[in-house]
Design a protein around this motif. Structure first.
Motif, mmCIF file in Angstrom:
data_model
loop_
_atom_site.group_PDB
_atom_site.id
_atom_site.type_symbol
_atom_site.label_atom_id
_atom_site.label_comp_id
_atom_site.label_asym_id
_atom_site.label_seq_id
_atom_site.Cartn_x
_atom_site.Cartn_y
_atom_site.Cartn_z
ATOM 1 N N LEU B 90 -16.844 68.463 -3.100
ATOM 2 C CA LEU B 90 -17.856 69.282 -2.443
ATOM 3 C C LEU B 90 -17.178 70.057 -1.322
ATOM 4 N N VAL B 91 -17.207 71.363 -1.402
ATOM 5 C CA VAL B 91 -16.499 72.230 -0.461
ATOM 6 C C VAL B 91 -17.522 73.000 0.375
ATOM 7 N N CYS B 92 -17.546 72.748 1.665
ATOM 8 C CA CYS B 92 -18.499 73.452 2.529
ATOM 9 C C CYS B 92 -17.949 74.829 2.889
ATOM 10 N N HIS B 131 -19.107 74.576 -4.359
ATOM 11 C CA HIS B 131 -19.089 75.232 -3.057
ATOM 12 C C HIS B 131 -20.520 75.402 -2.554
ATOM 13 N N GLY B 132 -20.708 75.207 -1.263
ATOM 14 C CA GLY B 132 -22.033 75.363 -0.687
ATOM 15 C C GLY B 132 -22.045 74.850 0.739
ATOM 16 N N TRP B 133 -23.208 74.344 1.165
ATOM 17 C CA TRP B 133 -23.337 73.920 2.549
ATOM 18 C C TRP B 133 -23.539 72.411 2.635
ATOM 19 N N CYS B 134 -22.705 71.775 3.440
ATOM 20 C CA CYS B 134 -22.861 70.340 3.657
ATOM 21 C C CYS B 134 -24.140 70.118 4.480
ATOM 22 N N ARG B 135 -24.577 68.887 4.547
ATOM 23 C CA ARG B 135 -25.857 68.618 5.201
ATOM 24 C C ARG B 135 -25.899 69.167 6.625
ATOM 25 N N ALA B 138 -25.965 72.985 6.670
ATOM 26 C CA ALA B 138 -27.233 73.470 6.126
ATOM 27 C C ALA B 138 -28.328 73.357 7.176
ATOM 28 N N ARG B 141 -28.102 76.082 9.799
ATOM 29 C CA ARG B 141 -28.350 77.401 9.229
ATOM 30 C C ARG B 141 -29.839 77.523 8.883
#
Lengths: 148, 148
Positions: B90-92, B131-135, B138, B141
């Motif tokens: 998991l890539v933030c 790829h996305g936003w870690c907790r 997130a 944001r």
DNA sequence: TTTACTGCAAAGGGTTTGCATGAGG
DNA sequence: CCTCATGCAAACCCTTTGCAGTAAA
């Protein structure tokens, strides 16, 4: 994607549409070999002899922010992907070629759903690369232990 | 992997075992955060103040050829992975952190089998990044469209 | 006319290389 | 002992940045 759709897409993102940008975008979108910046440069140079790498880097950044392409970093240099659907890339460790495969598309899609639902991670996109030897390079390598 | 096993593994590959190499190897193997070269450098500097980045790059290359670690190229710099089992990273995109998840391990394994068996591609290893936003990122944001 | 893009050159920064010294086997 | 690794510095190369001229809207 037609050129007309491409233009509309870019305008939608408030991006100025220039001949250079169209050429670069089409060079990536109409390819399946995940071209590098150098390769894009060579493919566009015929029509725009004065174009420099700076313009290509700049444009690729714009195209990525607009959601048209995706950068794929590799050890030596980045390549650019136009297939944004969940899928598997096959990366040859010998010749460096990168090709999409339709195999496992469903599995990647399910995997994305799983991660999105079961984790606390907000998934945007994914990259699935299988590294190994393409058929040609596998054939040239290890000639089946033939005796001398 | 114990240090004894590590030493045996390196000798098996005809690689000279030096204190620097052990320190670098353990810095990666005993980590789960996929450290960059700079991070490895900082973690090893206490014990080897005179070590330079050249030694780290060289050693990481040796460790990769020996099958102990895997380089993960990113846009800015490479990171290094010690978990060689098929799994999902998991890539933030915000903070840049990279973590392994146990979710989907089975699915990745099945996917690897599928590609190995159904394609003409000789699979060596795979990299699966979401790829996305870690907790945490997130949460910081988009504050849920709260009115002013 | 205004704003932003292009082209050019220079700088930036991660990574690699060459070589003399030093350590492993 | 002989070979190979380390440390240092310089080189490399992909990528980014700054700026003046120019084209899109």
């Amino acid at each position: 994607m037609t050129q007309q759709e491409l233009v509309a897409w870019l305008r939608e993102w408030g991006v100025r549409v220039t001949p250079q940008r169209l050429a670069i975008a089409e060079a990536v979108l109409n390819s399946t070999d995940h071209p590098s910046v150098q390769q894009i440069y060579e493919r566009v140079r015929d029509h725009f002899p004065s174009m420099t790498l700076a313009t290509i880097y700049s444009t690729l950044g714009v195209l990525e922010k607009s959601g048209l392409i995706q950068e794929l970093p590799f050890a030596k240099q980045s390549r650019y992907e136009s297939n944004l659907e969940p899928h598997v890339n096959l990366v040859c460790v010998e010749c460096g070629n990168v090709v999409d495969t339709e195999l496992g598309q469903e599995a990647v899609l399910r995997l994305k759903s799983l991660i999105s639902q079961e984790s606390n991670f907000d998934v945007a996109w994914q990259r699935v690369d299988f590294h190994g030897w393409c058929r040609r390079c596998a054939a040239n390598r290890a000639p089946e232990a033939s005796p001398a």
